[in-house]
Design a protein around this motif. Structure first.
Motif, PDB file in Angstrom:
ATOM      1  N   ASP A 154      37.076  56.687  38.910  1.00 39.56           N
ATOM      2  CA  ASP A 154      35.866  55.914  38.695  1.00 39.56           C
ATOM      3  C   ASP A 154      34.907  56.034  38.961  1.00 39.56           C
ATOM      4  O   ASP A 154      33.180  55.025  38.525  1.00 39.56           O
ATOM      5  CB  ASP A 154      36.159  54.870  39.736  1.00 39.56           C
ATOM      6  N   SER A 195      31.903  41.707  33.550  1.00 34.08           N
ATOM      7  CA  SER A 195      31.604  42.971  35.113  1.00 34.08           C
ATOM      8  C   SER A 195      33.189  42.644  35.571  1.00 34.08           C
ATOM      9  O   SER A 195      33.892  41.238  35.947  1.00 34.08           O
ATOM     10  CB  SER A 195      31.006  42.464  35.983  1.00 34.08           C
ATOM     11  N   ARG A 196      33.178  43.218  36.791  1.00 35.36           N
ATOM     12  CA  ARG A 196      34.649  42.781  37.020  1.00 35.36           C
ATOM     13  C   ARG A 196      34.138  41.913  38.573  1.00 35.36           C
ATOM     14  O   ARG A 196      35.201  41.183  39.100  1.00 35.36           O
ATOM     15  CB  ARG A 196      34.578  44.502  38.730  1.00 35.36           C
ATOM     16  N   TYR A 197      32.481  41.588  38.691  1.00 38.34           N
ATOM     17  CA  TYR A 197      32.932  40.395  39.455  1.00 38.34           C
ATOM     18  C   TYR A 197      32.866  39.317  38.873  1.00 38.34           C
ATOM     19  O   TYR A 197      33.192  38.528  39.064  1.00 38.34           O
ATOM     20  CB  TYR A 197      30.911  40.210  40.155  1.00 38.34           C
ATOM     21  N   LEU A 198      32.154  38.916  37.596  1.00 37.85           N
ATOM     22  CA  LEU A 198      32.786  38.076  36.653  1.00 37.85           C
ATOM     23  C   LEU A 198      34.286  38.166  36.328  1.00 37.85           C
ATOM     24  O   LEU A 198      34.711  36.428  36.396  1.00 37.85           O
ATOM     25  CB  LEU A 198      32.252  38.375  35.477  1.00 37.85           C
ATOM     26  N   ASP A 226      35.894  35.916  40.122  1.00 31.04           N
ATOM     27  CA  ASP A 226      35.709  34.277  39.939  1.00 31.04           C
ATOM     28  C   ASP A 226      36.061  33.712  38.760  1.00 31.04           C
ATOM     29  O   ASP A 226      36.853  33.001  38.624  1.00 31.04           O
ATOM     30  CB  ASP A 226      33.541  34.385  38.905  1.00 31.04           C
ATOM     31  N   ASP A 256      42.123  46.888  43.489  1.00 29.93           N
ATOM     32  CA  ASP A 256      41.380  47.420  45.201  1.00 29.93           C
ATOM     33  C   ASP A 256      42.312  47.689  46.330  1.00 29.93           C
ATOM     34  O   ASP A 256      44.219  48.115  45.745  1.00 29.93           O
ATOM     35  CB  ASP A 256      40.244  46.650  45.978  1.00 29.93           C
ATOM     36  N   ARG A 257      41.608  47.706  47.312  1.00 24.90           N
ATOM     37  CA  ARG A 257      43.179  48.004  48.690  1.00 24.90           C
ATOM     38  C   ARG A 257      43.969  47.561  49.117  1.00 24.90           C
ATOM     39  O   ARG A 257      45.238  46.850  48.928  1.00 24.90           O
ATOM     40  CB  ARG A 257      42.268  48.586  50.013  1.00 24.90           C
TER      41      ARG A 257
END
Lengths: 172, 800
Positions: free
Chosen positions: B26, B111-114, B117, B274-275
């Motif tokens: 990453d 983006s990862r955030y988008l 969402d 993610d974890r």
């Protein structure tokens, strides 16, 4: 207190390892993501994103914090210190880093930056800890590779509990 | 300090990793315009997918695609499976989900955030089906079937017979039986999965980057799924990886998924797990139910064994499964000289996350059953546990030893290792502690475990899964080819590439030691680059870092490559020094005449000769710029017609001994003292070797006392955070006293064997035996949590 709209990208400025830096971010952006992806400080790692593993530990104004549980905005105007700051000129390892190499205190190295940042803070506040105290603080980090023995040996050396000339990481 | 092979050279890896200069997946740059993906996962353990409505998600700014099973089945094929059975898995669920956490759709956004969402806006309707999670119940005719085309959940049953087990059981004074259940867990690396992919429509090729660990036998699986020839599925592996322990093989379905997403969107796509996803769905070790019985004489000699192993692989059989059931197969009799054994291997599928590689790989399951059985033999015969062990160990004069099921144990002196470990007052100390504790009414037990630790898998071992007739039809499978290349640059500097993936084992350091040793240099003179590129680096299907293949495999290839270079440099130097090649030696950065050391030239001058002055080469010699060592030991033969298989190349020995006490208030198992004896042949770097042992020991303790993936009866996953899945911290890991014995392997020029998995195999068995001794119980379910210990003691009247 600064007020922002949650959907509005904002400029976040902070001091990273002694240098003023800034970048645009959404207010919800985690400090860990901001450091890694906006400022390019990829030495800080993300291991669990729920505050348990300790990989992402950095210092804000000299205090160790989990950057995955901190919003980038919370670091606005503050001094953030990461693992990239530790080595001296020419990349010379500092005492704590060198102790880690001496005692084989890392294998994959992914959890290591967080542990270094925790103990850089802790040893500054408590320069003469007991072994038990070191163990307690290390308990805030997960390492999957080493079984912790080498890390404890390194911490003891860095804290002056053992002699630097007698590496013990490979032995017990 | 000495820099020789066999000494604790400081790690070349460390300065960068200690300074935040590692280059993990990453951390690496991605192409401009790269999109970010988020996986939507099934909340149900078993359900039909009725409909997926992405409209609302797609309407959001910055969302490029919502990819479903229907999309990917059109442009990809299911992953190849070792078993000829209709168990189809694509990189996303198609029509049906079979475990909670199974990928159902992929949202790709700017983006990862988008992407996360938008995932909340995707409407997915499921029709839940009955789930089955218990492996024994899953074999019953009434159980819901995971893969209807396979018509059963018990998708493979193979029966093996070696020697004359029937008559051994007829001759026996006593039959000792036990059922042992090994649980699910994962050694969850601190860095989760990362995959980045690009697609080039001009030549229908994929360029991928992932923290994949191998084996590279999985590369064809990915290429086939993508419907391209191997060279059009380029895979790059970063220079650093945040641990693996077998787990990061299982990034491969996501590499394919990212590649398909890149093709569908026309943009590079990156996915970072993610974890929560990792714990829920990345990979688990398989759980196994073993029914084991021994035919024994009254003095404790084991005449024969019977084992029925039912291994639960979860919802799919992903390549190279069912590896754990077969990886130990040739060595299924462990450290004991038992000529007669019948084995039944059964593979079952249930509604749990798919099982895959994990450090120890079948060893923990085997040895928990075998070593618990040996302890039960002692109890039932009224003998001392250690005496039963000693009576059955493979005697030193039988090496190289042909084990009943086909393994060829290369070297060892097991009785001497046991004597050394129990000597020095160590066993006396444990006995004294036990006597004192018991006199005071406390629960204290002593445990032992014997482990033969295999290293470097025979690529043909999994074909033992097939019948001899099917194998004849398919053609033989065997071997394990290791490759290392040593390069000389124009100024005579030495660099190395190798067929391993970095995970923290210190390969850079040890390869530099090996090559420096042959070339008369120091490890600091040798640069090692271990990031991998399937398009440009040397690799075979055996490549990667797993099953302890480095020391018996890649290390040997490095030794060969460096020896080849050294021999040629001697020839070049001989001409310049006016001596015979036999008189030339490489020492201290010089190349010189043995008989007249003053007649010398610098290493770099000779090493640069092929670049600048081929005219100075001996007649007929091709320029010496690069040499690849290729190592494929002949001992790794295909399975024989009678199903004997030498599953691995070297076989180390581990003998563990411990004392544990049960805390009378908390019911915690506390390790009082732990001793681990290792014979891994020659040790290449003692510091790194002990580091591997300590790491495996900690994971063994984790398996014995803490870590467990828990799925409830309905199939819901209950251990999805580090607050529920208990990875030990420093306070939970006891000290371990490591002792070495070196019985060099006669089959490799370095004499060195693997040693990084033994304690994952031995510790659960050793601690379980100690608990059995402390409580006087037969059945010890791991992990031995306070709740379980309390229940055992309540059942046996030990609770105050």
């Amino acid at each position: 207190m600064r007020r922002v709209n949650k959907d509005q990208r904002v400029r976040i400025s902070l001091t990273l390892n002694g240098r003023k830096m800034s970048a645009d971010a959404e207010p919800r952006m985690l400090l860990s993501d901001f450091l890694r992806h906006s400022l390019g400080a990829t030495g800080t790692h993300v291991g669990c994103e729920h505050g348990v593993c300790g990989c992402c530990t950095v210092q804000i104004d000299g205090t160790a914090v989990r950057s995955c549980l901190t919003l980038a905005m919370q670091a606005e105007g503050r001094e953030v210190t990461t693992v990239e700051s530790l080595a001296g000129p020419g990349g010379k390892l500092n005492k704590l880093q060198q102790a880690f190499q001496n005692h084989h205190a890392l294998q994959c190295g992914f959890c290591t930056p967080g542990i270094l940042m925790s103990f850089t803070d802790y040893l500054a506040r408590n320069p003469k800890p007991t072994e038990e105290e070191l163990r307690d603080v290390l308990g805030g980090h997960i390492c999957r590779c080493t079984g912790y023995a080498g890390i404890m040996a390194a911490l003891k050396e860095a804290a002056g509990l053992t002699n630097a000339n007698e590496p013990t990481g490979a032995k017990s | 300090m000495s820099q020789r092979l066999g000494t604790s050279v400081a790690r070349k890896e460390d300065p960068a990793l200690l300074s935040g200069r590692g280059r993990y997946a990453d951390d690496l740059p991605v192409p401009a315009g790269t999109l970010h993906a988020h996986v939507i996962r099934s909340p149900h353990p078993h359900a039909d997918i009725v409909s997926i409505d992405p409209a609302e998600a797609l309407a959001k700014d910055g969302v490029w695609a919502v990819i479903t099973g229907d999309d990917i089945r059109k442009i990809s094929d299911p992953f190849l499976v070792a078993l000829k059975s209709p168990i189809h898995q694509w990189s996303l669920a198609v029509d049906r989900v079979r475990f909670a956490g199974e990928p159902v759709a992929l949202v790709v956004a700017e983006s990862r955030y988008l992407a996360e969402d938008a995932a909340e806006l995707v409407q997915i309707e499921y029709a839940p089906l009955e789930a089955i999670v218990d492996p024994v119940a899953a074999c019953k005719p009434s159980a819901p079937i995971l893969h209807p085309d396979a018509k059963t959940n018990e998708v493979s049953v193979r029966k093996f017979a070696y020697g004359d087990t029937k008559s051994a059981f007829e001759r026996a004074d006593r039959i000792v039986k036990l059922t042992v259940d090994f649980h699910r867990l994962s050694f969850t690396p601190m860095e989760c999965f990362v995959a980045v992919a690009q697609y080039n429509p001009a030549n229908d090729s994929y360029d991928c980057m992932a923290n994949f660990q191998g084996p590279f036998s999985t590369h064809p699986v990915m290429a086939r799924a993508l419907r391209v020839p191997g060279p059009k599925m380029r895979l790059r592996i970063p220079p650093d990886s945040g641990g693996s322990f077998g787990i990061k093989l299982s990034v491969f379905p996501y590499v394919v998924l990212a590649a398909l997403a890149a093709k569908i969107t026309g943009r590079p796509v990156k996915w970072v797990e993610d974890r929560a996803e990792h714990l829920l769905a990345a990979s688990s070790g398989p759980n196994r139910v073993t029914e084991i019985e021994a035919a024994v004489t009254k003095d404790g000699k084991i005449l024969g064994l019977k084992m029925d192993q039912l291994e639960d692989y979860g919802a799919f059989l992903r390549a190279p499964m069912p590896g754990p059931l077969y990886r130990m197969h040739g060595a299924v009799t462990g450290g004991y000289d038992v000529p007669n054994i019948d084995v039944i291997n059964r593979v079952v599928l249930t509604n749990k996350m798919p099982a895959s590689l994990i450090r120890g790989f079948g060893g923990p399951q085997l040895y928990l059953a075998l070593e618990r059985l040996v302890q039960r033999i002692a109890i039932e015969l009224g003998l001392d546990h250690l005496e039963v062990i000693k009576r059955n160990l493979v005697p030193p004069e039988k090496f190289p030893y042909h084990a009943a099921a086909g393994s060829l144990y290369d070297s060892g002196d097991y009785p001497r290792a046991v004597e050394t470990a129990i000597g020095g007052g160590r066993l006396d100390y444990l006995k004294k502690r036990r006597d004192e504790a018991r006199a005071a009414g406390r629960k204290y037990g002593i445990g032992f475990a014997v482990v033969v630790e295999p290293a470097m898998s025979n690529m043909g071992y999994l074909s033992t899964l097939l019948t001899p007739e099917a194998r004849d039809k398919a053609g033989p499978k065997n071997g394990a080819t290791s490759m290392v290349t040593v390069n000389l640059d124009p100024l005579g500097a030495v660099s190395v590439t190798a067929d391993v993936t970095v995970q923290g084992q210190g390969h850079e350091t040890v390869l530099a030691q090996i090559v420096a040793e042959q070339l008369g240099l120091t490890p600091g003179d040798v640069d090692v680059t271990l990031e991998m590129d399937t398009a440009k680096d040397q690799w075979s299907i055996a490549a990667g870092t797993y099953s302890c293949r480095f020391t018996p495999g890649t290390a040997v290839a490095a030794h060969m490559a460096a020896s080849q270079i050294a021999a040629k440099l001697k020839g070049i130097a001989a001409k310049q020094l006016n001596v015979l090649p036999d008189d030339v030696e490489l020492v201290g950065g010089r190349i010189r005449s043995r008989s007249n050391p003053d007649n010398a030239v610098s290493f770099s001058r000779i090493a640069g000769t092929s670049h600048w002055s081929p005219v100075m080469l001996p007649d007929g010699m091709a320029p010496v710029i690069s040499e690849t060592g290729v190592w494929n030991p002949p001992e790794l033969a295909p399975p024989s017609g009678d199903d004997r298989i030498n599953t691995s190349f070297t076989y180390g020995f581990v003998f563990d001994m411990c004392g544990i006490e049960i805390d009378p208030i908390t019911y915690q198992v506390k390790v009082d003292r732990y001793v681990s004896m290792h014979d891994a042949g020659k040790i290449l770097n003692p510091m790194i070797a002990d580091g591997q042992i300590r790491g495996a020991f900690a994971q063994g303790v984790a398996a014995a006392l803490y870590e467990e993936f828990v799925t409830n009866e309905e199939g819901a996953f209950l251990t999805g955070t580090f607050a529920d899945y208990l990875v030990p911290t420093v306070s939970e890991i006891p000290e371990v006293e490591i002792i070495h014995q070196e019985t060099p392997s006669p089959f490799t020029p370095l004499g060195a064997k693997g040693l990084a998995e033994g304690n994952c195999m031995s510790v659960p068995a050793c601690i379980a035996n100690a608990i059995a001794d402390a409580l006087g119980v037969k059945d010890v379910q791991l992990p031995a949590t306070p709740r379980r210990i309390h229940a055992l003691m309540a059942q046996h009247g030990g609770v105050r």
